[in-house]
Scaffold this active site. Structure first.
Site, mmCIF file in Angstrom:
data_model
loop_
_atom_site.group_PDB
_atom_site.id
_atom_site.type_symbol
_atom_site.label_atom_id
_atom_site.label_comp_id
_atom_site.label_asym_id
_atom_site.label_seq_id
_atom_site.Cartn_x
_atom_site.Cartn_y
_atom_site.Cartn_z
ATOM 1 C CD GLU A 21 -2.657 -0.933 2.651
ATOM 2 O OE1 GLU A 21 -3.922 -1.146 2.388
ATOM 3 O OE2 GLU A 21 -2.108 -1.028 3.909
ATOM 4 C CE LYS A 98 -5.879 2.469 2.427
ATOM 5 N NZ LYS A 98 -5.201 1.195 3.266
#
Length: 120
Positions: A21, A98
């Site tokens: 990520e 997110k």
């Protein structure tokens, strides 16, 4: 007291606990609402008498561009920055989402909401 809201600010950033990520990044959406006294601006029609949402957007963007592990940390930084930079803001609400989080299943987003008052 009035509430001004910036909805659906989209950013590509590098927040997350996994190395992937932080290296690859993903899409985030932020919503920010803040309370301020707009009575002077309502009468004067002058941007100097209110909190400029362009300036608020730039402050949010600056904080979102700094990597964090947790959405909670991003939201806290944004809320603190807005209260620190804009004395006229009395209360701020920050929603950090997110998109497509890597949780091993179908999920549109995960969201953290942070609310702070100037008195805190």
């Amino acid at each position: 007291m009035s509430k001004i809201t910036l909805n659906g600010m989209h950013f590509y950033a590098f927040h997350g606990c996994f190395a992937e990520e932080q290296a690859i990044g993903t899409h985030f959406v932020l919503d920010v609402a803040f309370e301020t006294d707009t009575r002077r601006a309502q009468q004067s029609d002058n941007i100097a008498d209110t909190v400029s949402y362009l300036d608020v957007y730039q402050a949010v963007k600056r904080e979102v561009e700094r990597p964090s592990h947790l959405l909670e940390h991003v939201g806290e930084r944004v809320a603190n920055a807005l209260l620190a930079e804009f004395a006229a803001i009395e209360r701020v609400e920050v929603r950090v989402s997110k998109l497509n989080p890597p949780l091993g299943g179908q999920l549109d987003s995960v969201t953290v909401e942070i609310t702070k008052d100037r008195a805190q």
